[in-house]
Design an enzyme around this catalytic site. Structure first.
Site, PDB file in Angstrom:
ATOM      1  N   GLY A 153     -33.009  -1.209 -14.046  1.00 28.94           N
ATOM      2  CA  GLY A 153     -34.454  -1.142 -14.253  1.00 28.94           C
ATOM      3  C   GLY A 153     -35.163  -2.101 -13.316  1.00 28.94           C
ATOM      4  O   GLY A 153     -34.732  -2.320 -12.190  1.00 28.94           O
ATOM      5  N   ILE A 155     -35.521  -5.420 -13.316  1.00 29.05           N
ATOM      6  CA  ILE A 155     -34.758  -6.594 -12.879  1.00 29.05           C
ATOM      7  C   ILE A 155     -33.530  -6.176 -12.063  1.00 29.05           C
ATOM      8  O   ILE A 155     -33.232  -6.762 -11.021  1.00 29.05           O
ATOM      9  CB  ILE A 155     -34.368  -7.468 -14.092  1.00 29.05           C
ATOM     10  CG1 ILE A 155     -35.643  -8.062 -14.707  1.00 29.05           C
ATOM     11  CG2 ILE A 155     -33.395  -8.571 -13.696  1.00 29.05           C
ATOM     12  CD1 ILE A 155     -35.439  -8.793 -16.022  1.00 29.05           C
ATOM     13  N   ARG A 175     -28.374   5.257 -18.783  1.00 31.25           N
ATOM     14  CA  ARG A 175     -28.273   6.521 -19.530  1.00 31.25           C
ATOM     15  C   ARG A 175     -28.745   7.698 -18.704  1.00 31.25           C
ATOM     16  O   ARG A 175     -28.343   8.831 -18.921  1.00 31.25           O
ATOM     17  CB  ARG A 175     -29.084   6.419 -20.825  1.00 31.25           C
ATOM     18  CG  ARG A 175     -28.492   5.453 -21.815  1.00 31.25           C
ATOM     19  CD  ARG A 175     -29.481   5.127 -22.890  1.00 31.25           C
ATOM     20  NE  ARG A 175     -30.718   4.604 -22.324  1.00 31.25           N
ATOM     21  CZ  ARG A 175     -31.768   4.224 -23.030  1.00 31.25           C
ATOM     22  NH1 ARG A 175     -31.731   4.331 -24.338  1.00 31.25           N
ATOM     23  NH2 ARG A 175     -32.845   3.753 -22.445  1.00 31.25           N
ATOM     24  N   ARG A 231     -28.702  -9.794 -22.429  1.00 26.91           N
ATOM     25  CA  ARG A 231     -28.693 -10.354 -23.777  1.00 26.91           C
ATOM     26  C   ARG A 231     -27.244 -10.577 -24.185  1.00 26.91           C
ATOM     27  O   ARG A 231     -26.367  -9.758 -23.851  1.00 26.91           O
ATOM     28  CB  ARG A 231     -29.325  -9.381 -24.780  1.00 26.91           C
ATOM     29  CG  ARG A 231     -30.833  -9.390 -24.777  1.00 26.91           C
ATOM     30  CD  ARG A 231     -31.411 -10.716 -25.290  1.00 26.91           C
ATOM     31  NE  ARG A 231     -32.857 -10.724 -25.295  1.00 26.91           N
ATOM     32  CZ  ARG A 231     -33.627 -11.150 -24.292  1.00 26.91           C
ATOM     33  NH1 ARG A 231     -33.086 -11.610 -23.185  1.00 26.91           N
ATOM     34  NH2 ARG A 231     -34.950 -11.139 -24.401  1.00 26.91           N
ATOM     35  N   ASP A 255     -26.003 -16.286 -18.686  1.00 23.33           N
ATOM     36  CA  ASP A 255     -27.283 -16.954 -18.966  1.00 23.33           C
ATOM     37  C   ASP A 255     -27.685 -16.748 -20.420  1.00 23.33           C
ATOM     38  O   ASP A 255     -28.589 -17.408 -20.908  1.00 23.33           O
ATOM     39  CB  ASP A 255     -28.369 -16.383 -18.039  1.00 23.33           C
ATOM     40  CG  ASP A 255     -29.708 -17.106 -18.204  1.00 23.33           C
ATOM     41  OD1 ASP A 255     -29.688 -18.357 -18.310  1.00 23.33           O
ATOM     42  OD2 ASP A 255     -30.751 -16.442 -18.222  1.00 23.33           O
ATOM     43  N   GLU A 260     -28.029 -18.419 -29.679  1.00 18.34           N
ATOM     44  CA  GLU A 260     -28.606 -19.410 -28.757  1.00 18.34           C
ATOM     45  C   GLU A 260     -29.385 -20.442 -29.558  1.00 18.34           C
ATOM     46  O   GLU A 260     -30.072 -20.067 -30.511  1.00 18.34           O
ATOM     47  CB  GLU A 260     -29.509 -18.712 -27.737  1.00 18.34           C
ATOM     48  CG  GLU A 260     -28.745 -17.752 -26.859  1.00 18.34           C
ATOM     49  CD  GLU A 260     -29.631 -17.020 -25.851  1.00 18.34           C
ATOM     50  OE1 GLU A 260     -30.839 -17.308 -25.796  1.00 18.34           O
ATOM     51  OE2 GLU A 260     -29.097 -16.170 -25.124  1.00 18.34           O
ATOM     52  N   HIS A 278     -30.099 -19.754 -20.940  1.00 20.85           N
ATOM     53  CA  HIS A 278     -31.117 -18.687 -20.989  1.00 20.85           C
ATOM     54  C   HIS A 278     -32.347 -19.119 -20.176  1.00 20.85           C
ATOM     55  O   HIS A 278     -33.430 -19.336 -20.733  1.00 20.85           O
ATOM     56  CB  HIS A 278     -31.514 -18.353 -22.430  1.00 20.85           C
ATOM     57  CG  HIS A 278     -32.199 -17.018 -22.537  1.00 20.85           C
ATOM     58  ND1 HIS A 278     -32.163 -16.240 -23.659  1.00 20.85           N
ATOM     59  CD2 HIS A 278     -32.957 -16.316 -21.636  1.00 20.85           C
ATOM     60  CE1 HIS A 278     -32.859 -15.138 -23.469  1.00 20.85           C
ATOM     61  NE2 HIS A 278     -33.351 -15.168 -22.236  1.00 20.85           N
TER      62      HIS A 278
HETATM   63  P1  NAP Z   1     -36.058  -2.256 -17.817  1.00 20.32           P
HETATM   64  O1  NAP Z   1     -36.913  -2.132 -16.626  1.00 20.32           O
HETATM   65  O2  NAP Z   1     -36.454  -1.564 -19.068  1.00 20.32           O
HETATM   66  O3  NAP Z   1     -34.589  -1.787 -17.385  1.00 20.32           O
HETATM   67  C1  NAP Z   1     -33.560  -1.629 -18.302  1.00 20.32           C
HETATM   68  C2  NAP Z   1     -32.469  -0.758 -17.684  1.00 20.32           C
HETATM   69  O4  NAP Z   1     -31.393  -0.675 -18.625  1.00 20.32           O
HETATM   70  C3  NAP Z   1     -32.927   0.645 -17.346  1.00 20.32           C
HETATM   71  O5  NAP Z   1     -32.406   0.989 -16.101  1.00 20.32           O
HETATM   72  C4  NAP Z   1     -32.273   1.503 -18.442  1.00 20.32           C
HETATM   73  O6  NAP Z   1     -31.942   2.765 -17.885  1.00 20.32           O
HETATM   74  C5  NAP Z   1     -31.032   0.696 -18.784  1.00 20.32           C
HETATM   75  N1  NAP Z   1     -30.601   0.948 -20.169  1.00 20.32           N
HETATM   76  C6  NAP Z   1     -31.380   1.017 -21.268  1.00 20.32           C
HETATM   77  N2  NAP Z   1     -30.622   1.297 -22.334  1.00 20.32           N
HETATM   78  C7  NAP Z   1     -29.360   1.404 -21.891  1.00 20.32           C
HETATM   79  C8  NAP Z   1     -28.137   1.710 -22.523  1.00 20.32           C
HETATM   80  N3  NAP Z   1     -28.068   1.970 -23.844  1.00 20.32           N
HETATM   81  N4  NAP Z   1     -27.013   1.735 -21.770  1.00 20.32           N
HETATM   82  C9  NAP Z   1     -27.098   1.498 -20.448  1.00 20.32           C
HETATM   83  N5  NAP Z   1     -28.230   1.224 -19.784  1.00 20.32           N
HETATM   84  C10 NAP Z   1     -29.346   1.176 -20.510  1.00 20.32           C
HETATM   85  O7  NAP Z   1     -35.854  -3.768 -18.247  1.00 20.32           O
HETATM   86  P2  NAP Z   1     -35.902  -5.055 -17.290  1.00 20.32           P
HETATM   87  O8  NAP Z   1     -37.295  -5.521 -17.140  1.00 20.32           O
HETATM   88  O9  NAP Z   1     -35.081  -4.777 -16.077  1.00 20.32           O
HETATM   89  O10 NAP Z   1     -35.167  -6.102 -18.239  1.00 20.32           O
HETATM   90  C11 NAP Z   1     -33.848  -5.871 -18.660  1.00 20.32           C
HETATM   91  C12 NAP Z   1     -33.442  -6.895 -19.706  1.00 20.32           C
HETATM   92  O11 NAP Z   1     -33.261  -8.163 -19.083  1.00 20.32           O
HETATM   93  C13 NAP Z   1     -34.498  -7.189 -20.775  1.00 20.32           C
HETATM   94  O12 NAP Z   1     -34.488  -6.226 -21.798  1.00 20.32           O
HETATM   95  C14 NAP Z   1     -34.088  -8.554 -21.286  1.00 20.32           C
HETATM   96  O13 NAP Z   1     -33.203  -8.421 -22.379  1.00 20.32           O
HETATM   97  C15 NAP Z   1     -33.331  -9.147 -20.098  1.00 20.32           C
HETATM   98  N6  NAP Z   1     -34.043 -10.319 -19.558  1.00 20.32           N
HETATM   99  C16 NAP Z   1     -33.393 -11.517 -19.512  1.00 20.32           C
HETATM  100  C17 NAP Z   1     -34.036 -12.623 -18.990  1.00 20.32           C
HETATM  101  C18 NAP Z   1     -33.329 -13.948 -18.908  1.00 20.32           C
HETATM  102  O14 NAP Z   1     -33.997 -14.974 -18.925  1.00 20.32           O
HETATM  103  N7  NAP Z   1     -32.027 -13.981 -18.773  1.00 20.32           N
HETATM  104  C19 NAP Z   1     -35.354 -12.526 -18.552  1.00 20.32           C
HETATM  105  C20 NAP Z   1     -35.990 -11.292 -18.606  1.00 20.32           C
HETATM  106  C21 NAP Z   1     -35.324 -10.186 -19.116  1.00 20.32           C
HETATM  107  P3  NAP Z   1     -31.792   4.062 -18.826  1.00 20.32           P
HETATM  108  O15 NAP Z   1     -33.024   4.091 -19.683  1.00 20.32           O
HETATM  109  O16 NAP Z   1     -31.669   5.172 -17.855  1.00 20.32           O
HETATM  110  O17 NAP Z   1     -30.545   3.857 -19.603  1.00 20.32           O
END
Ligand code: NAP
Length: 313
Positions: A153, A155, A175, A231, A255, A260, A278
């Site tokens: 997505g 990130i 997916r 996560r 991370d 946590e 994190h």
């Molecule tokens: P995003 O744009 O919604 O991207 C999520 C990706 O995951 C999409 O490509 C989606 O594709 C895929 N996905 C969703 N459900 C899935 C599943 N069941 N199996 C496999 N792939 C799946 O989200 P983002 O902005 O990139 O953020 C992603 C995550 O990073 C956040 O939800 C958050 O938990 C984490 N995050 C962590 C930090 C940190 O500090 N470490 C900071 C920000 C975010 P499909 O819908 O095609 O499956």
């Protein structure tokens, strides 16, 4: 300073860096959950909560706030918010997508290099004077490796962009197949078998609960490295500890964790894992942008009844 009177007071849930708390305090009168016990009348006055996405908000707290209209989280993930309940009450939930992509992507690359080149150990090696006694162990090069992105997505794409000069191949699993350049795998285990490095950047929640388990780690193999910036719930931590301990995989850089802050976990005693608190979005610039977007969500909601970046899932 005189606060604008038109916005209702906010409940803050969780700790905020001082600069961010200060900024929020310039716009809103802030209270924390302890204040509810001191002044029970506050329950009725709270119409908004501001939080961070690494906290789990208990439904019982929300049940005590009859006029709550909005929960604004600073972060992308909203798996810590009881969404079925907020939906049932029509409470708007907002997050702060996009503004943190670059910071999280930078950390993902940093963590990967840290585990491959033993950077935490290298720092200790020089500090402690061990360098005067023996050579530092060899690391692993990133060039030429196959990178498997679990989730591609906002990130994930920023991380992939940053791989361009590293001379690696990138593929992804999600997916749905997207109209993008990297090779798509419709099966996580097949991606793990292909990849030297798995980078987890899908959301948390029930759909991705422990999708990285012993089976996937075996497929990644003894030269494989796992990086998780998504996560903790996505990984079966017991399986991961075992795989790190018995050489099923080479190493991991994490991370995020199931619980946590990370308490007394075997992860803290393993030498082939790099741990971070994190901190994907934890830069001055990014956290301020996130706070500004959270503030916009709240002020727009209180003014027009509509937020800027509501969560739709
Ligand atoms: P995003 O744009 O919604 O991207 C999520 C990706 O995951 C999409 O490509 C989606 O594709 C895929 N996905 C969703 N459900 C899935 C599943 N069941 N199996 C496999 N792939 C799946 O989200 P983002 O902005 O990139 O953020 C992603 C995550 O990073 C956040 O939800 C958050 O938990 C984490 N995050 C962590 C930090 C940190 O500090 N470490 C900071 C920000 C975010 P499909 O819908 O095609 O499956």
């Amino acid at each position: 300073m005189t606060l604008p009177t038109r916005f209702p007071p906010l409940l803050t849930f969780g700790a905020f860096p001082e600069s961010i708390a200060h900024r929020l305090g310039q716009v809103f009168q802030l209270y924390d959950p302890d204040d509810l016990n001191v002044d029970p009348a506050l329950h009725d006055r709270i119409e908004g909560i501001v939080t961070r996405s690494n906290y789990r908000i208990p439904q019982e707290l929300l049940e005590r706030l009859p006029n709550l209209g909005i929960i604004a989280t600073n972060g992308v993930g909203y798996d810590g918010i009881p969404l079925a309940y907020t939906k049932s009450r029509g409470i708007v939930v907002t997050n702060t997508p996009d503004v943190l992509n670059k910071a999280v992507a930078e950390l993902a690359i940093g963590l990967l290099l840290a585990i491959l080149r033993h950077l935490p150990q290298a720092d200790q090696f020089v500090r402690t004077g061990a360098w005067q006694t023996r050579p530092f162990p060899l690391g692993t090069t990133l060039a030429g490796k196959k990178i498997g992105m679990v989730g591609f997505g906002r990130i994930g794409k920023e991380i992939a962009k940053r791989f361009a000069p590293f001379d690696v191949d990138v593929a992804y699993f999600g997916r749905t197949q997207q109209q993008v350049e990297p090779v798509y795998f419709n099966d996580l285990k097949t991606l793990a078998s292909y990849a030297d490095v798995l980078i987890v950047c899908c959301p948390g929640g029930p759909d991705t609960y422990q999708i990285i388990n012993a089976d996937i780690l075996r497929a990644l193999g003894p030269a494989g490295v796992l990086v998780n910036i998504s996560r903790g719930s996505v990984i079966n931590e017991a399986d991961l500890c075992k795989a790190l301990g018995d050489g099923t995989i080479l190493g991991a850089a994490l991370d995020v964790f199931n619980e946590e802050p990370l308490a007394d976990s075997p992860l803290r005693r393993l030498g082939n894992v790099v741990l971070a608190p994190h901190m994907g979005s934890a830069t001055h610039e990014t956290r301020m942008e996130m706070a500004e977007l959270a503030i916009q969500n709240l002020t727009r909601y209180f003014t027009y009844g509509q937020a800027v970046t509501p969560v739709t899932g």
